[in-house]
Design a protein around this motif. Structure first.
Motif, PDB file in Angstrom:
ATOM      1  N   PHE A  92      21.997  21.499  10.219  1.00  0.00           N
ATOM      2  CA  PHE A  92      22.699  21.154   8.985  1.00  0.00           C
ATOM      3  C   PHE A  92      24.205  21.344   9.091  1.00  0.00           C
ATOM      4  CE2 PHE A  92      21.000  25.500   8.328  1.00  0.00           C
ATOM      5  CZ  PHE A  92      22.174  26.208   8.152  1.00  0.00           C
ATOM      6  N   VAL A  93      24.702  21.894  10.196  1.00  0.00           N
ATOM      7  CA  VAL A  93      26.148  22.025  10.361  1.00  0.00           C
ATOM      8  C   VAL A  93      26.728  20.887  11.200  1.00  0.00           C
ATOM      9  CG1 VAL A  93      25.961  24.530  10.230  1.00  0.00           C
ATOM     10  CG2 VAL A  93      26.046  23.430  12.469  1.00  0.00           C
ATOM     11  N   LEU A  94      25.907  19.937  11.600  1.00  0.00           N
ATOM     12  CA  LEU A  94      26.349  18.918  12.550  1.00  0.00           C
ATOM     13  C   LEU A  94      26.958  17.693  11.876  1.00  0.00           C
ATOM     14  CD1 LEU A  94      23.353  18.990  15.072  1.00  0.00           C
ATOM     15  CD2 LEU A  94      25.597  20.090  15.312  1.00  0.00           C
ATOM     16  N   GLU A  95      28.041  17.229  12.467  1.00  0.00           N
ATOM     17  CA  GLU A  95      28.601  15.917  12.147  1.00  0.00           C
ATOM     18  C   GLU A  95      27.793  14.896  12.932  1.00  0.00           C
ATOM     19  OE1 GLU A  95      32.745  13.395  12.922  1.00  0.00           O
ATOM     20  OE2 GLU A  95      32.551  15.456  13.642  1.00  0.00           O
ATOM     21  N   PRO A  96      27.359  13.786  12.340  1.00  0.00           N
ATOM     22  CA  PRO A  96      26.450  12.869  13.040  1.00  0.00           C
ATOM     23  C   PRO A  96      27.115  11.976  14.087  1.00  0.00           C
ATOM     24  CG  PRO A  96      26.874  12.062  10.843  1.00  0.00           C
ATOM     25  CD  PRO A  96      27.544  13.412  10.925  1.00  0.00           C
ATOM     26  N   ARG A  97      27.743  12.603  15.064  1.00  0.00           N
ATOM     27  CA  ARG A  97      28.240  11.886  16.237  1.00  0.00           C
ATOM     28  C   ARG A  97      28.545  12.906  17.328  1.00  0.00           C
ATOM     29  NH1 ARG A  97      34.601  10.171  15.269  1.00  0.00           N
ATOM     30  NH2 ARG A  97      35.253  12.036  14.116  1.00  0.00           N
ATOM     31  N   SER A  98      28.603  12.420  18.544  1.00  0.00           N
ATOM     32  CA  SER A  98      28.858  13.281  19.690  1.00  0.00           C
ATOM     33  C   SER A  98      30.344  13.601  19.822  1.00  0.00           C
ATOM     34  CB  SER A  98      28.374  12.590  20.970  1.00  0.00           C
ATOM     35  OG  SER A  98      28.769  13.302  22.130  1.00  0.00           O
ATOM     36  N   LYS A 105      38.896  13.849  10.078  1.00  0.00           N
ATOM     37  CA  LYS A 105      37.879  14.899  10.137  1.00  0.00           C
ATOM     38  C   LYS A 105      36.747  14.524   9.196  1.00  0.00           C
ATOM     39  CE  LYS A 105      40.591  17.651   6.826  1.00  0.00           C
ATOM     40  NZ  LYS A 105      41.666  16.672   6.678  1.00  0.00           N
ATOM     41  N   PRO A 106      35.548  15.020   9.461  1.00  0.00           N
ATOM     42  CA  PRO A 106      34.431  14.707   8.576  1.00  0.00           C
ATOM     43  C   PRO A 106      34.579  15.409   7.237  1.00  0.00           C
ATOM     44  CG  PRO A 106      33.779  16.352  10.173  1.00  0.00           C
ATOM     45  CD  PRO A 106      35.152  15.891  10.576  1.00  0.00           C
ATOM     46  N   LYS A 107      33.940  14.871   6.214  1.00  0.00           N
ATOM     47  CA  LYS A 107      33.943  15.523   4.918  1.00  0.00           C
ATOM     48  C   LYS A 107      33.102  16.783   4.989  1.00  0.00           C
ATOM     49  CE  LYS A 107      33.169  14.682   0.001  1.00  0.00           C
ATOM     50  NZ  LYS A 107      32.764  13.698  -1.030  1.00  0.00           N
ATOM     51  N   GLY A 108      33.614  17.849   4.414  1.00  0.00           N
ATOM     52  CA  GLY A 108      32.913  19.119   4.522  1.00  0.00           C
ATOM     53  C   GLY A 108      33.310  19.818   5.808  1.00  0.00           C
ATOM     54  N   VAL A 109      32.453  20.715   6.258  1.00  0.00           N
ATOM     55  CA  VAL A 109      32.755  21.525   7.440  1.00  0.00           C
ATOM     56  C   VAL A 109      31.652  21.299   8.459  1.00  0.00           C
ATOM     57  CG1 VAL A 109      33.325  23.820   8.271  1.00  0.00           C
ATOM     58  CG2 VAL A 109      33.808  23.203   5.906  1.00  0.00           C
ATOM     59  N   LYS A 110      31.922  20.503   9.462  1.00  0.00           N
ATOM     60  CA  LYS A 110      30.902  20.105  10.423  1.00  0.00           C
ATOM     61  C   LYS A 110      31.437  20.185  11.847  1.00  0.00           C
ATOM     62  CE  LYS A 110      28.103  18.801   7.058  1.00  0.00           C
ATOM     63  NZ  LYS A 110      26.833  19.489   6.760  1.00  0.00           N
ATOM     64  N   LYS A 111      30.515  20.172  12.804  1.00  0.00           N
ATOM     65  CA  LYS A 111      30.878  20.107  14.216  1.00  0.00           C
ATOM     66  C   LYS A 111      30.099  18.966  14.861  1.00  0.00           C
ATOM     67  CE  LYS A 111      29.146  22.996  17.236  1.00  0.00           C
ATOM     68  NZ  LYS A 111      28.259  22.079  17.965  1.00  0.00           N
ATOM     69  N   PRO A 112      30.705  18.265  15.831  1.00  0.00           N
ATOM     70  CA  PRO A 112      29.988  17.176  16.498  1.00  0.00           C
ATOM     71  C   PRO A 112      28.912  17.717  17.432  1.00  0.00           C
ATOM     72  CG  PRO A 112      32.107  17.520  17.545  1.00  0.00           C
ATOM     73  CD  PRO A 112      32.069  18.441  16.349  1.00  0.00           C
ATOM     74  N   TYR A 113      28.047  16.832  17.907  1.00  0.00           N
ATOM     75  CA  TYR A 113      27.010  17.230  18.855  1.00  0.00           C
ATOM     76  C   TYR A 113      27.665  17.698  20.160  1.00  0.00           C
ATOM     77  CZ  TYR A 113      24.412  13.842  15.929  1.00  0.00           C
ATOM     78  OH  TYR A 113      23.888  13.120  14.888  1.00  0.00           O
ATOM     79  N   ASN A 114      27.078  18.714  20.767  1.00  0.00           N
ATOM     80  CA  ASN A 114      27.500  19.102  22.113  1.00  0.00           C
ATOM     81  C   ASN A 114      26.913  18.108  23.109  1.00  0.00           C
ATOM     82  OD1 ASN A 114      28.857  21.432  21.248  1.00  0.00           O
ATOM     83  ND2 ASN A 114      27.002  22.672  21.382  1.00  0.00           N
ATOM     84  N   PRO A 115      27.732  17.381  23.859  1.00  0.00           N
ATOM     85  CA  PRO A 115      27.183  16.390  24.793  1.00  0.00           C
ATOM     86  C   PRO A 115      26.353  17.060  25.887  1.00  0.00           C
ATOM     87  CG  PRO A 115      29.550  16.074  24.460  1.00  0.00           C
ATOM     88  CD  PRO A 115      29.202  17.412  23.878  1.00  0.00           C
ATOM     89  N   VAL A 116      25.328  16.358  26.344  1.00  0.00           N
ATOM     90  CA  VAL A 116      24.528  16.842  27.465  1.00  0.00           C
ATOM     91  C   VAL A 116      25.095  16.269  28.759  1.00  0.00           C
ATOM     92  CG1 VAL A 116      22.468  17.043  26.026  1.00  0.00           C
ATOM     93  CG2 VAL A 116      22.849  14.951  27.355  1.00  0.00           C
ATOM     94  N   LEU A 117      24.768  16.884  29.863  1.00  0.00           N
ATOM     95  CA  LEU A 117      25.295  16.458  31.154  1.00  0.00           C
ATOM     96  C   LEU A 117      24.903  15.005  31.442  1.00  0.00           C
ATOM     97  CD1 LEU A 117      26.795  17.464  33.706  1.00  0.00           C
ATOM     98  CD2 LEU A 117      24.549  18.005  34.677  1.00  0.00           C
ATOM     99  N   GLY A 118      25.885  14.199  31.794  1.00  0.00           N
ATOM    100  CA  GLY A 118      25.634  12.798  32.102  1.00  0.00           C
ATOM    101  C   GLY A 118      25.706  11.871  30.905  1.00  0.00           C
ATOM    102  N   GLU A 119      25.798  12.416  29.721  1.00  0.00           N
ATOM    103  CA  GLU A 119      25.967  11.587  28.520  1.00  0.00           C
ATOM    104  C   GLU A 119      27.317  10.879  28.569  1.00  0.00           C
ATOM    105  OE1 GLU A 119      26.723  12.247  23.723  1.00  0.00           O
ATOM    106  OE2 GLU A 119      25.628  13.777  24.850  1.00  0.00           O
TER     107      GLU A 119
END
Length: 402
Positions: free
Chosen positions: A65-71, A113-127
Motif C-alpha cells: 500500500f506504500v507503492l507508486e504503481p511504476r518501477s 511526484k505521485p499524489k500522497g506519499v509513495k515509493k516506486p517498485y524496486n527493480p529486479v535484476l535484468g529488468e
C-alpha cells in the motif's frame, strides 16, 4: 522509501494515544501527505519495531500500500519531462549560458511526484524500461534504463535525442538507512550530460541530493531533499554547489534551494527559490534575475512518452513484469497486490539460486561497466542523420528474429 515512514509516524502517534497535532507542517504541499487506515498503520508499526538504528533497508520488504504503481526505472524519466529547457543549448555561444541551461534541465525534474506519499517498485535484476518521445518540433528522443545490479542496487540509464544533439548517461545507487526518528536515502551516482553539438565542452556531471523522512516516531511528518549536490563542467571550469535545504526546527521553509555558480574562482551568479515552486538565477555582473523554472506555471507541460502495449513488451520490461501488481494497486486490492509482488520476487530469488548453482554470471543487456562507470553498449552517434536515429531505434528495439 521516505513515504513509507512519513505515513507510519502519523499512525503511530494515534496508536499511542498522543494528543499531538498530526497534521502536515503548514508550508508543505497537501499532496505530500497521506493518512493510513488502522490496518495499514498496524503493519507499519510492526515493521518499524523490527528495525535497528543504522540498519540498511535495501533488503527490507515493504507492504504494497506504500507503492507508486511504476518501477524506479520508469520514474527516472521524470528528468526528461521538460526537454525544451535543454534543446538548443549547443547553439549558445556563451559557455556560461550553456551551463545555465543544464541547470534548468536538472532543476525541472524534481517537482514531479505521485499524489500522497509513495515509493516506486524496486527493480529486479535484468529488468528494463524503454520508451520513445515524439516532440512537437518533429524530432524524437529515446530512453532506456536497466537494473544492472541487485546487491547493491544499481539502475543504469540512457537518454538520447540525435536530432536535438543531447545525450544523457547515468546510474543511480540508492542506499537507505533507518536512523531512529528518521530515514535517510543517499542517492549515489551521477548524470553525465553531453551536448553533442559542442564536443569541446566534454561532459556536464550532475550528482543527486539525499532524501530524508523525518518525525517517524514523534513530531510532525515531512519529506525533504537535503544536502549539497554538484553540477560541473570541468572543461570550461564551471561549477555549481547546489544546496537542497532542510527546514530548521524554528525557522526556514520547505523545498528551498540555494547555490552559487562559479567559473574558476569567480562567482558569476546565485540560484535560489523552491524546487516545488519557482527557481531563479541572479547574475553577479548585472544583478538581473531570470526564471529557471516555474513548477506551478509550467509543471504540467510534460513531454509525453510512447511505450509499446504490454502485449508487445518482453517479459522483463517493467510494465509487463509488474502488470499484475500495478492493476491490483489501481483497483485498491492490496491482498492481490501482495500476491503479485511476491510472485515476481519469488521468481527472482529462484533465478538467482539457479545462477549460483550453475556458476552463471548475469550480463546486462544494454549496459556494461567501463572505467568504473556504467555505459551503454551503443556506439553513440554524433550526428543527427536519419541513419543515426535508425541506429538508436534498432539497438533499443531489435527486429524480431525470423
Amino acid at each position: 522509501m521516505m513515504g513509507l515512514f512519513s505515513q507510519a509516524g502519523s499512525h503511530i502517534k494515534r496508536a499511542r494515544g498522543f494528543s499531538v497535532d498530526d497534521r502536515a507542517p503548514e508550508d508543505t504541499e497537501p499532496d505530500d501527505t497521506s493518512i493510513l487506515n488502522e490496518n495499514e498503520g498496524s503493519i507499519i508499526l510492526s515493521l518499524i519495531s523490527q528495525l535497528r538504528v543504522g540498519m540498511d533497508l535495501s533488503k527490507v520488504t515493504f507492504p504494497t500500500f506504500v507503492l507508486e504503481p511504476r518501477s524506479m526505472l520508469e520514474r527516472i524519466t521524470d528528468f526528461m519531462s521538460h526537454p525544451d529547457l535543454i534543446f538548443g543549448a549547443d547553439k549558445c555561444d556563451d559557455p556560461e549560458e550553456r551551463f545555465i541551461r543544464i541547470l534548468q534541465y536538472y532543476l525541472a525534474g524534481w517537482h514531479i511526484k505521485p499524489k500522497g506519499v509513495k515509493k516506486p517498485y524496486n527493480p529486479v535484476l535484468g529488468e528494463f524500461f524503454r520508451c520513445r518521445y515524439d516532440y512537437q518540433n518533429g524530432t524524437q528522443g529515446f530512453y532506456v534504463a536497466e537494473q544492472v545490479s541487485h546487491h547493491p542496487p544499481v539502475s543504469a540509464f540512457l537518454y538520447i535525442s540525435p536530432a536535438n544533439r543531447i545525450c544523457i548517461v547515468g546510474e543511480l545507487k540508492p542506499k537507505s538507512k533507518f536512523l531512529g526518528n528518521s530515514v535517510s536515502t543517499t542517492m549515489e551516482g551521477e548524470n553525465r550530460i553531453i551536448l553533442m553539438g559542442v564536443p569541446d565542452d566534454s561532459e556536464y556531471v550532475v550528482t543527486m541530493p539525499n532524501m530524508y523522512a523525518r518525525g517517524i516516531l514523534f513530531g510532525k511528518m515531512v519529506l525533504e531533499l537535503g544536502d549539497t549536490c554538484v553540477v560541473k563542467n570541468e572543461k570550461n571550469r564551471l561549477f555549481c554547489d547546489l544546496e537542497f535545504k532542510t527546514k530548521g526546527f524554528f525557522a526556514g521553509t520547505y523545498n528551498a534551494i540555494a547555490g552559487r555558480v562559479r567559473r574558476g574562482n569567480s562567482d558569476i551568479g546565485e540560484v535560489s527559490g523552491r524546487w516545488s515552486h519557482v527557481m531563479e538565477f541572479k547574475s553577479v555582473k548585472s544583478g538581473n534575475k531570470r526564471m529557471l523554472f516555474d513548477a506551478e506555471r509550467d509543471g504540467q507541460n510534460v513531454a509525453p512518452k510512447y511505450v509499446p502495449d504490454i502485449e508487445q513488451q518482453e517479459p522483463y520490461e517493467s510494465r509487463r513484469l509488474w502488470k499484475d501488481l500495478t492493476r491490483a494497486i489501481e483497483e485498491k486490492n492490496m491482498e492481490r497486490a501482495t500476491e503479485a509482488k511476491s510472485t515476481v520476487e519469488d521468481a527472482q530469488r529462484e533465478l538467482r539460486r539457479r545462477r549460483e548453482e550453475s556458476g552463471e554470471t548475469f550480463v546486462p543487456r544494454y549496459f556494461e561497466r567501463r572505467d568504473g562507470r556504467w555505459e551503454p553498449k551503443l556506439n553513440i552517434p554524433r550526428d543527427d542523420s536519419s541513419a543515426a536515429i535508425d541506429a538508436v531505434q534498432t539497438w533499443l528495439w531489435p527486429p524480431a528474429a525470423e
